[in-house]
Write an enzyme that holds these catalytic residues in place. Structure first.
Site, PDB file in Angstrom:
ATOM      1  CB  SER A  23      -0.923  -0.014   1.215  1.00 12.45           C
ATOM      2  OG  SER A  23      -1.647   1.175   1.279  1.00 12.45           O
ATOM      3  CG  ASP A  74       6.770  -3.490  -1.199  1.00 11.16           C
ATOM      4  OD1 ASP A  74       7.097  -4.640  -1.520  1.00 11.16           O
ATOM      5  OD2 ASP A  74       6.212  -3.217  -0.122  1.00 11.16           O
TER       6      ASP A  74
HETATM    7  O1  PMV Z   1       4.635  -5.909   3.651  1.00 13.61           O
HETATM    8  P1  PMV Z   1       5.080  -5.267   2.407  1.00 13.61           P
HETATM    9  O2  PMV Z   1       4.052  -5.252   1.353  1.00 13.61           O
HETATM   10  O3  PMV Z   1       5.633  -3.885   2.620  1.00 13.61           O
HETATM   11  O4  PMV Z   1       6.270  -6.151   1.781  1.00 13.61           O
HETATM   12  C1  PMV Z   1       7.576  -5.998   2.218  1.00 13.61           C
HETATM   13  C2  PMV Z   1       8.533  -7.001   1.610  1.00 13.61           C
HETATM   14  C3  PMV Z   1       9.783  -7.222   2.460  1.00 13.61           C
HETATM   15  O5  PMV Z   1      10.609  -8.124   1.741  1.00 13.61           O
HETATM   16  C4  PMV Z   1       9.433  -7.845   3.808  1.00 13.61           C
HETATM   17  C5  PMV Z   1      10.528  -5.911   2.714  1.00 13.61           C
HETATM   18  C6  PMV Z   1      11.258  -5.344   1.495  1.00 13.61           C
HETATM   19  O6  PMV Z   1      11.570  -4.148   1.537  1.00 13.61           O
HETATM   20  O7  PMV Z   1      11.547  -6.089   0.543  1.00 13.61           O
END
Ligand code: PMV
Length: 314
Positions: free
Chosen positions: A98, A147
């Site tokens: 998000s 992301d």
């Molecule tokens: O939870 P989210 O959608 O922000 O996914 C983060 C993914 C991670 O690998 C945990 C962190 C990152 O920066 O890659």
């Protein structure tokens, strides 16, 4: 003047979250739901961001959003004062990217505004990623960049911090049931807890990172070959490794189990974990198949008090 607009998609991480922060590859894909932003000249003569009806001013130290907004605006040094209104259709802290989708949508709208008002001659994709990255670092401290890359690019790709995104040529579309535990956790604190675990127990890091790397490389091959059963198995194995670094929860484990029992080929958390979302791979090769395969998974989740919906990766 008509408002300048920007949009960005949400994402699911198919495999490799957390490990990707430490330099190994991951696979992510854009999903249709995401975020939107509009920019108009600031009638008050000072920049402001309006999110869910709340005003955030870049100079104020009140919230991380104020800091993130200031960091993003600093990447457009010649932008005149703007009033930005933004909206995300993704659950915050829900593992669907998000904050990155908001950062990319706001950066795109600001870039369109900057070029239409002549404060920039052109804004390229690298600048959008840099602006969204500055925004994202305020929330996540040490984001891998996966992301913001997914929010900007969409599609399905292999990603490393060193090399960025390499698009994957999927044999055919992939359908997922995306479930929500109804709770959320801070990505920053989940990432920090994994970093602390790896520091305290380097042996955990030394077996987890190569194992996840192998799963991700095999999953890229499975996606390109259209091997759904193989891919499902790799998702299950990735989930085991994520549980081993304490980012899974009882709700996530329960939802994975319910999905597998309802016919999903594999299931795992997606994103930072600690709550948030999970994905269940459906045995489907068309929209009709997908609706049939998703129904028992979504029904099982609903009966247990959880929400979910169908998503297509193309
Ligand atoms: O939870 P989210 O959608 O922000 O996914 C983060 C993914 C991670 O690998 C945990 C962190 C990152 O920066 O890659």
């Amino acid at each position: 003047m008509t408002p300048a607009r920007g949009a960005a998609c949400g994402k699911v991480i198919l495999l490799g979250e957390h490990a990707v922060v430490h330099g190994t590859p991951a696979i992510a894909a854009g999903i249709e739901r995401g975020a939107e932003a509009t920019v108009i000249p600031a009638p008050e003569g000072r920049s402001s961001l309006h999110l869910a009806g709340i005003e955030h001013l870049p100079g104020e130290a009140k919230t991380p959003l104020c800091h993130a907004f200031a960091a993003l605006l600093a990447t457009f040094p010649d932008l005149p004062p703007v009033r930005i209104t933004a909206e995300s259709r993704l659950l915050p802290g829900g593992g669907l990217g998000s904050s990155a989708a908001l950062g990319v949508a706001i950066a795109r709208a600001a870039a369109t505004f900057a070029t239409s008002t002549g404060s920039a001659t052109s804004v390229d994709a690298a600048q959008i990623l840099a602006a969204a990255g500055a925004w994202e670092r305020v929330f996540h401290g040490n984001p891998s960049g996966i992301d913001t890359t997914a929010a900007a690019l969409g599609g399905c790709f292999l990603y490393t911090r060193a090399e960025g995104a390499s698009p994957l040529a999927l044999r055919h579309d992939v359908w997922l049931a995306v479930g929500s535990t109804g709770t959320s956790a801070s990505t920053k604190s989940m990432v920090e807890s994994v970093a602390r675990l790896f520091e305290r127990k380097p042996e955990v890091r030394d077996h987890t990172l190569p194992a996840i790397t192998a799963l991700v490389r095999n999953a890229a091959l499975a996606l390109e070959a259209g091997d759904l059963k193989g891919l499902g198995h790799l998702l299950d194995l990735n989930q085991m490794l994520l549980a081993g670094i304490f980012v899974s929860t009882e709700d996530l484990e329960r939802m994975c189990l319910l999905a597998r029992e309802a016919g999903a080929l594999g299931a795992k958390l997606t994103g930072a974990g600690g709550g948030g979302s999970l994905i269940a791979l459906l045995d489907a090769r068309s929209d009709d198949d997908a609706a049939r395969a998703a129904a028992p998974v979504l029904a099982a989740w609903r009966a247990a008090g959880y929400d979910g919906q169908l998503a297509r990766i193309s």
